[in-house]
Design a protein around this motif. Structure first.
Motif, PDB file in Angstrom:
ATOM      1  N   UNK A 164       2.141  -5.891   0.265  1.00 14.64           N
ATOM      2  CA  UNK A 164       3.650  -5.246  -0.310  1.00 14.64           C
ATOM      3  C   UNK A 164       4.061  -4.307  -0.928  1.00 14.64           C
ATOM      4  N   UNK A 165       2.907  -3.408  -1.996  1.00 13.87           N
ATOM      5  CA  UNK A 165       3.862  -2.480  -2.872  1.00 13.87           C
ATOM      6  C   UNK A 165       4.367  -1.367  -1.773  1.00 13.87           C
ATOM      7  N   UNK A 166       3.934  -0.954  -0.830  1.00 15.08           N
ATOM      8  CA  UNK A 166       4.039  -0.273  -0.731  1.00 15.08           C
ATOM      9  C   UNK A 166       6.123  -0.158   0.207  1.00 15.08           C
ATOM     10  N   UNK A 167       6.347  -1.474   0.826  1.00 18.54           N
ATOM     11  CA  UNK A 167       7.620  -1.831   0.926  1.00 18.54           C
ATOM     12  C   UNK A 167       8.340  -1.801  -0.088  1.00 18.54           C
ATOM     13  N   UNK A 168       9.498  -0.894  -0.109  1.00 14.29           N
ATOM     14  CA  UNK A 168      10.681  -0.568  -0.938  1.00 14.29           C
ATOM     15  C   UNK A 168      12.328  -1.170  -0.407  1.00 14.29           C
ATOM     16  N   UNK A 169      12.700  -0.899   0.948  1.00 13.68           N
ATOM     17  CA  UNK A 169      13.703  -1.869   1.668  1.00 13.68           C
ATOM     18  C   UNK A 169      13.617  -3.493   2.595  1.00 13.68           C
ATOM     19  N   UNK A 170      14.623  -3.812   2.893  1.00  9.67           N
ATOM     20  CA  UNK A 170      14.773  -5.033   3.825  1.00  9.67           C
ATOM     21  C   UNK A 170      14.915  -4.421   5.179  1.00  9.67           C
ATOM     22  N   UNK A 171      14.895  -2.924   5.472  1.00 10.08           N
ATOM     23  CA  UNK A 171      14.721  -2.175   6.583  1.00 10.08           C
ATOM     24  C   UNK A 171      13.291  -2.273   7.091  1.00 10.08           C
ATOM     25  N   UNK A 172      12.483  -1.601   6.508  1.00 10.15           N
ATOM     26  CA  UNK A 172      10.690  -1.402   5.841  1.00 10.15           C
ATOM     27  C   UNK A 172      10.145  -3.003   5.949  1.00 10.15           C
ATOM     28  N   UNK A 173      10.716  -4.634   5.518  1.00 10.65           N
ATOM     29  CA  UNK A 173      10.370  -5.680   5.374  1.00 10.65           C
ATOM     30  C   UNK A 173      10.307  -6.253   7.117  1.00 10.65           C
ATOM     31  N   UNK A 174      11.325  -5.648   7.758  1.00 13.30           N
ATOM     32  CA  UNK A 174      11.848  -5.701   9.159  1.00 13.30           C
ATOM     33  C   UNK A 174      10.630  -5.432  10.122  1.00 13.30           C
ATOM     34  N   UNK A 175      10.689  -3.818   9.494  1.00 13.08           N
ATOM     35  CA  UNK A 175       9.993  -3.353  10.628  1.00 13.08           C
ATOM     36  C   UNK A 175       8.676  -3.797  10.674  1.00 13.08           C
ATOM     37  N   UNK A 176       8.274  -3.603   9.398  1.00 13.72           N
ATOM     38  CA  UNK A 176       6.881  -4.620   9.527  1.00 13.72           C
ATOM     39  C   UNK A 176       6.449  -6.094   9.332  1.00 13.72           C
ATOM     40  N   UNK A 177       7.498  -7.154  10.319  1.00 11.94           N
ATOM     41  CA  UNK A 177       6.815  -8.248  10.468  1.00 11.94           C
ATOM     42  C   UNK A 177       7.339  -8.175  12.107  1.00 11.94           C
ATOM     43  N   UNK A 178       8.038  -7.104  12.181  1.00 11.34           N
ATOM     44  CA  UNK A 178       8.179  -7.065  13.856  1.00 11.34           C
ATOM     45  C   UNK A 178       6.810  -5.835  14.459  1.00 11.34           C
ATOM     46  N   UNK A 179       6.199  -5.314  14.266  1.00 15.69           N
ATOM     47  CA  UNK A 179       4.580  -5.048  14.226  1.00 15.69           C
ATOM     48  C   UNK A 179       3.994  -6.323  13.813  1.00 15.69           C
TER      49      UNK A 179
END
Length: 213
Positions: free
Chosen positions: A161-176
C-alpha cells in the motif's frame, strides 16, 4: 482550571489495571509537586484516566481499585483506596450504535470491529465526507497512514500500500479489489477456525473439534 487526560492502550486484559492506573496518577502528582507546578496550599488538578481496549475478548477486569482490595471490617472501610478509570472497550459497541454517531472515534471503532470489506467501505465514505475541508487535512493524513501501515496489512497481508496517499485512494482501491479481499478474509476465517478446531480436538480427545473448525 485544567484537566489531565491519562490514556492507556491495551490489546490484552490486565486484571490489575486499576493498580497501574493508581500508580500512574500518583507518579503524575509527585512530578507536579517536585517540579513546583503545584505549590503548598494549592489543589492538585483532576485526572481522567482512560483505558482504550481493542482485544478480541471482552474486558472483565475491575475498573475501580477498591474492587481489588479485601473489604475492611470494623469501621476501616473509609481507608480503602478508591480510584475509577474510564473503560472504552471497542468490541462491546455494536455497529448500529456507532453508525449513528458523527464521531471520528466511533469511526475508528467501526473500522477495527469490521467483519467485511463492505463495512470498511461504508466507514471510509463517511470519513471522506467528514474530513473534506482543508482544516481537516492533518486528520485525513493520519487516518490514511494508519490504514495503510496498520489496518490494511492485517487484512490483506500480501498487498503493498506504499503508493496510497489519501483516503479517497484507499476507498477506490478497495472498490477494485473487494472480491479478492472478501476471498482473503474468508480464507483467514477458515484457517483460524480450523486451527481452533484442531486445538479443541486435541484438548478434548475427540474429532468434533476438527469438524467444528
Amino acid at each position: 482550571m485544567y484537566v489531565y487526560l491519562l490514556l492507556e492502550f491495551q490489546s490484552t486484559v490486565d486484571w490489575f489495571m486499576a493498580v497501574r492506573i493508581m500508580t500512574y496518577v500518583g507518579l503524575l502528582y509527585q512530578d507536579l509537586i517536585r517540579s513546583e507546578s503545584i505549590h503548598k496550599g494549592e489543589q492538585l488538578p483532576p485526572v481522567l484516566p482512560v483505558v482504550l481496549y481493542n482485544g478480541d475478548n471482552r474486558w472483565q477486569a475491575p475498573v475501580d481499585i477498591s474492587e481489588l482490595i479485601i473489604p475492611i471490617p470494623g469501621g476501616l472501610e473509609r481507608y480503602r483506596p478508591q480510584l475509577h478509570y474510564l473503560l472504552l472497550d471497542e468490541g462491546s459497541y455494536h455497529d448500529h450504535e456507532l453508525a449513528t454517531l458523527r464521531n471520528l472515534t466511533a469511526a475508528l471503532f467501526r473500522l477495527e470491529n469490521s467483519r467485511t470489506p463492505e463495512d470498511v467501505q461504508q466507514v471510509l465514505q463517511a470519513l471522506i465526507a467528514w474530513l473534506q475541508s482543508p482544516q481537516q487535512s492533518g486528520l485525513r493524513r493520519t487516518f490514511t497512514v494508519w490504514l495503510k501501515r496498520v489496518f490494511l496489512p492485517g487484512r490483506m497481508p500480501k498487498v503493498r500500500f506504499d503508493e496510497i496517499q489519501d483516503l479517497q485512494e484507499v476507498h477506490s482501491m478497495l472498490a477494485e479489489r473487494v472480491k479478492e479481499w472478501t476471498k482473503d478474509w474468508k480464507q483467514q476465517g477458515i484457517e483460524e477456525g480450523l486451527q481452533k478446531g484442531l486445538q479443541q480436538g486435541r484438548q478434548e480427545g475427540r474429532e468434533e473439534g476438527l469438524q467444528q473448525g
